[in-house]
Design a protein around this motif. Structure first.
Motif, PDB file in Angstrom:
ATOM      1  N   GLY A  45      44.449  42.142  43.634  1.00 38.73           N
ATOM      2  CA  GLY A  45      42.849  42.640  43.531  1.00 38.73           C
ATOM      3  C   GLY A  45      42.504  43.459  44.713  1.00 38.73           C
ATOM      4  O   GLY A  45      43.363  44.183  45.483  1.00 38.73           O
ATOM      5  N   ALA A  58      39.050  40.487  41.317  1.00 44.49           N
ATOM      6  CA  ALA A  58      40.256  40.974  40.778  1.00 44.49           C
ATOM      7  C   ALA A  58      40.310  42.297  40.124  1.00 44.49           C
ATOM      8  O   ALA A  58      41.490  42.881  40.574  1.00 44.49           O
ATOM      9  CB  ALA A  58      40.456  39.893  39.444  1.00 44.49           C
ATOM     10  N   THR A  59      39.235  42.892  40.360  1.00 48.26           N
ATOM     11  CA  THR A  59      38.854  44.129  40.068  1.00 48.26           C
ATOM     12  C   THR A  59      37.877  44.821  40.822  1.00 48.26           C
ATOM     13  O   THR A  59      37.042  44.152  41.610  1.00 48.26           O
ATOM     14  CB  THR A  59      38.229  44.167  38.590  1.00 48.26           C
TER      15      THR A  59
END
Length: 76
Positions: A45, A58-59
């Motif tokens: 991430g 994560a993003t």
């Protein structure tokens, strides 16, 4: 107070930013954005280093929205 509450990191709810707001926020507040590749021990991430905080997600969207919420909370 229960022990779970004491040991759980209190995080603000991530802000819901548009794509344009995310890009503007990165340009104004973010010193460094690092992509961490996934490995067997780490889900991977983005990690953002912004002013007084560092945040992972994560993003990139998740990391920015959480970092923006944390920075807003610090500036209250």
């Amino acid at each position: 107070m229960a022990w779970k509450e004491l040991w759980t990191e209190q995080r603000p709810a991530p802000l819901n930013l548009s794509d344009t707001e995310i890009l503007d926020w990165l340009g104004e507040y973010c010193d460094q954005a690092v992509y961490n590749r996934p490995s067997p021990q780490y889900r991977g991430g983005f990690t953002l280093y912004c002013d007084e905080i560092s945040t992972s997600g994560a993003t990139l969207r998740e990391a920015v929205c959480l970092a923006a919420a944390k920075l807003d909370e610090l500036n209250e």
